[in-house]
Design an enzyme around this catalytic site. Sequence first.
Site, PDB file in Angstrom:
ATOM      1  N   TYR A   1      31.190  29.408   6.134  1.00 37.47           N
ATOM      2  CA  TYR A   1      31.042  27.952   6.624  1.00 37.47           C
ATOM      3  C   TYR A   1      29.417  27.526   6.462  1.00 37.47           C
ATOM      4  CZ  TYR A   1      35.393  26.662   7.762  1.00 37.47           C
ATOM      5  OH  TYR A   1      36.710  26.276   7.728  1.00 37.47           O
TER       6      TYR A   1
ATOM      7  N   TYR B   1      43.979  22.527  13.046  1.00 40.63           N
ATOM      8  CA  TYR B   1      43.204  23.539  12.148  1.00 40.63           C
ATOM      9  C   TYR B   1      43.660  25.024  12.423  1.00 40.63           C
ATOM     10  CZ  TYR B   1      40.042  26.770  10.222  1.00 40.63           C
ATOM     11  OH  TYR B   1      39.399  27.931   9.604  1.00 40.63           O
TER      12      TYR B   1
ATOM     13  N   ASP C   1      50.578  27.595  17.332  1.00 42.29           N
ATOM     14  CA  ASP C   1      49.361  28.445  16.861  1.00 42.29           C
ATOM     15  C   ASP C   1      48.733  28.481  18.024  1.00 42.29           C
ATOM     16  OD1 ASP C   1      46.975  29.297  15.866  1.00 42.29           O
ATOM     17  OD2 ASP C   1      46.821  27.721  14.204  1.00 42.29           O
TER      18      ASP C   1
ATOM     19  N   LYS D   1      42.078  36.456  17.330  1.00 44.72           N
ATOM     20  CA  LYS D   1      41.072  36.075  18.108  1.00 44.72           C
ATOM     21  C   LYS D   1      40.688  36.968  19.342  1.00 44.72           C
ATOM     22  CE  LYS D   1      39.561  31.292  16.364  1.00 44.72           C
ATOM     23  NZ  LYS D   1      38.414  31.846  15.785  1.00 44.72           N
TER      24      LYS D   1
HETATM   25  C1  LIG Z   1      44.397  27.330  16.051  1.00 46.91           C
HETATM   26  C2  LIG Z   1      43.645  28.194  14.941  1.00 46.91           C
HETATM   27  N1  LIG Z   1      44.397  28.905  14.069  1.00 46.91           N
HETATM   28  C3  LIG Z   1      44.065  29.871  13.080  1.00 46.91           C
HETATM   29  C4  LIG Z   1      42.594  29.914  13.066  1.00 46.91           C
HETATM   30  C5  LIG Z   1      42.097  30.820  11.779  1.00 46.91           C
HETATM   31  O1  LIG Z   1      41.948  31.843  12.381  1.00 46.91           O
HETATM   32  P1  LIG Z   1      40.821  33.146  11.648  1.00 46.91           P
HETATM   33  O2  LIG Z   1      39.773  32.359  11.432  1.00 46.91           O
HETATM   34  O3  LIG Z   1      41.004  34.096  12.268  1.00 46.91           O
HETATM   35  O4  LIG Z   1      41.484  33.238  10.264  1.00 46.91           O
HETATM   36  C6  LIG Z   1      41.772  29.204  13.770  1.00 46.91           C
HETATM   37  C7  LIG Z   1      40.296  29.400  13.642  1.00 46.91           C
HETATM   38  O5  LIG Z   1      39.653  29.100  14.194  1.00 46.91           O
HETATM   39  C8  LIG Z   1      42.271  28.417  14.980  1.00 46.91           C
HETATM   40  O6  LIG Z   1      41.339  27.949  15.749  1.00 46.91           O
END
Ligand SMILES: Cc1ncc(COP(=O)(O)O)c(C=O)c1O
Length: 456
Positions: free
Chosen positions: A30, A158, A264, A293
Site C-alpha cells: 500500500y 473490503y 467476515d 488479525k
Molecule cells: C474485513 C476484512 N476482511 C479481510 C481483510 C484482509 O485481511 P489480510 O490483510 O490479513 O489479508 C481485512 C483487512 O483489513 C479486513 O478488514
Amino acid sequence: MTARDSTEPRVRLAAEDWIAADRRHVWHPYTQMKTAPAPLAIARGEGAYLIAADGRRILDAISSWWVNIHGHAHPRLNAALAEQAGRLEHVLFAGCAHEPAARLAEELSRRAPAGLERVFYSDDGSTAVEVALKMAWQSWRNRGDTRRDLFVALAHGYHGDTFGAMAVGGVASFHAVFAPLFCAVRRAHAPRCFEEPGVAEGSPCSQGCSGTVEEILEREGERVAAVLVEPMVQGAGGMLVQPPEFLRGVRAATLRHGVPLIADEVFTGFGRTGRMFACEHAGVAPDLLCVSKALTGGYLPLAATLATEAIYEAFLSDARGRALLHGHSFTANPLACAVALESLRIFDEERCLERVGVLERRFAPALAALAEHPAVAAVRGLGAIAAVELRPRGTAGYLSELGPWLYGRFLARDLLLRPLGDVIYFLPPYMIDDADVDRVFTAIGAVLGELENGFA
Ligand SMILES: Cc1ncc(COP(=O)(O)O)c(C=O)c1O
C-alpha cells in the site's frame, strides 16, 4: 573466523545499514514507492508503543493494522511462542494433526455464534475469505446445483487483496484495475446512517437498508452462491457502523432464500466491537465465519474459516475430488496456534470485553466533542473503534491527499494514526492507558485546528 561468525555480519547490521537495505530492496505494501516518505524504522515494541530506531516512542494507535490487542512483546505470548518452538515449529496439515490446532479449533467453535463447529485454517484475512467463498461455491456443486454463479456483497466492503476477496470488495480505489479478472458479484446497498437525515446510528433502520440484498435474492436468488458481509462495521471502507437491524435483515433474507451468509469478522472479531464477534450484536449466526488479525493477538499470520455442519457435510463423499482441495504450506502453523490459544486465555483473564466497554465509554464524549468541529462531517464509534470523517467527504476517498498529510501531522506528535483518506480512526490495543487515549483525542483536535489553516 568460525562458520557461525561468517554469517553474522549479514544479520547484525547497524540500524543505518538495515534502513539502507530496506530502501534498496524492499517493496512495501500500500505504498507509492516513488513518493512515499522513508518508512518508520521500528526497532522494538513495548505494550502500546513502538520504539523507533532513533529512540522515539510512538503510540501504536491503530494496533498495527488492527491486529494487536494485548500490546507488543507481551511476556505471556513470547513465552507461549518459545515453548511451542521448542516442541514443534511446524508440520504439514494434510494428513497430520497437532494439539495446538485441535485445541484452538475447539476454543473457536465454542466462542463463535452457534452452529459453527468446523474450523478450516489458513494464513490471513484474505485467505480466510477465499476459503469461505470456495466452500460456498463448491458446496452447491457437490450437491449437484451448478446454477450458483454469483456472490452478493456490499458497497464499501473490503475483504482482502487476493482475487476472490478483491472481487467481493466494494472500494473501487483499492482494486478497480483488476476488475476485468473478477468473478460475478452483485453489489448491495450498505448503510451509511450518518448520511441519511433523521436516521441516527444504531437506531432501527427506517430506510430498510437490507432491502437491496432482499431484492437481489428475489430476482436472482437461485444463482447466488453466498451473501458476504462485514458485520456491524465496514473497516477499510471508512469505519462505517451499521445498526444491528441491518445484519438481522440480511440474515432473514438469506434464510428465506436458502443462501449461505458469510460473516467476515477478520477485523471485527475478538472483542473489537465490544462483543467477542460482531454478529452477536444482532443475535445472528452465519453459515461461514472468517477470522484472522487479532486471532493471534497480533503476533503471527493465522486465519480460520468456521463452517456449519451442513456445509461441511456437502464435502463428504466417496469421491476424493469432492473434498475441499485447498491448503497452504503453513496451514495451522503450530507456533501461531499456540500463541492464539494463549491470546484467548489472556483475553479472558484480563477481561478484555469489559476493557473494550470502558474504552467505548471513554471514546464517546471525546467523539461528541470532535463532532462539533467545523472540519468534521461525522463521527462514529463502536467498542474500541473511534472514527472521525472530515469534510468534504467522498471526493478522492482512500486516495485523498488529506490522508498522508494527516499521517504526517500525527507522526510529528509521536502517534501512529493512518487515516483512510479523509476518515481518521483510532483503534488501539485494548490495554492502552487512559492517559494515552486522552492524548490521542487531544491530538486529533489539534490537527483539525491545523487543518483549518489549510493543508499543504
Ligand atoms: C474485513 C476484512 N476482511 C479481510 C481483510 C484482509 O485481511 P489480510 O490483510 O490479513 O489479508 C481485512 C483487512 O483489513 C479486513 O478488514
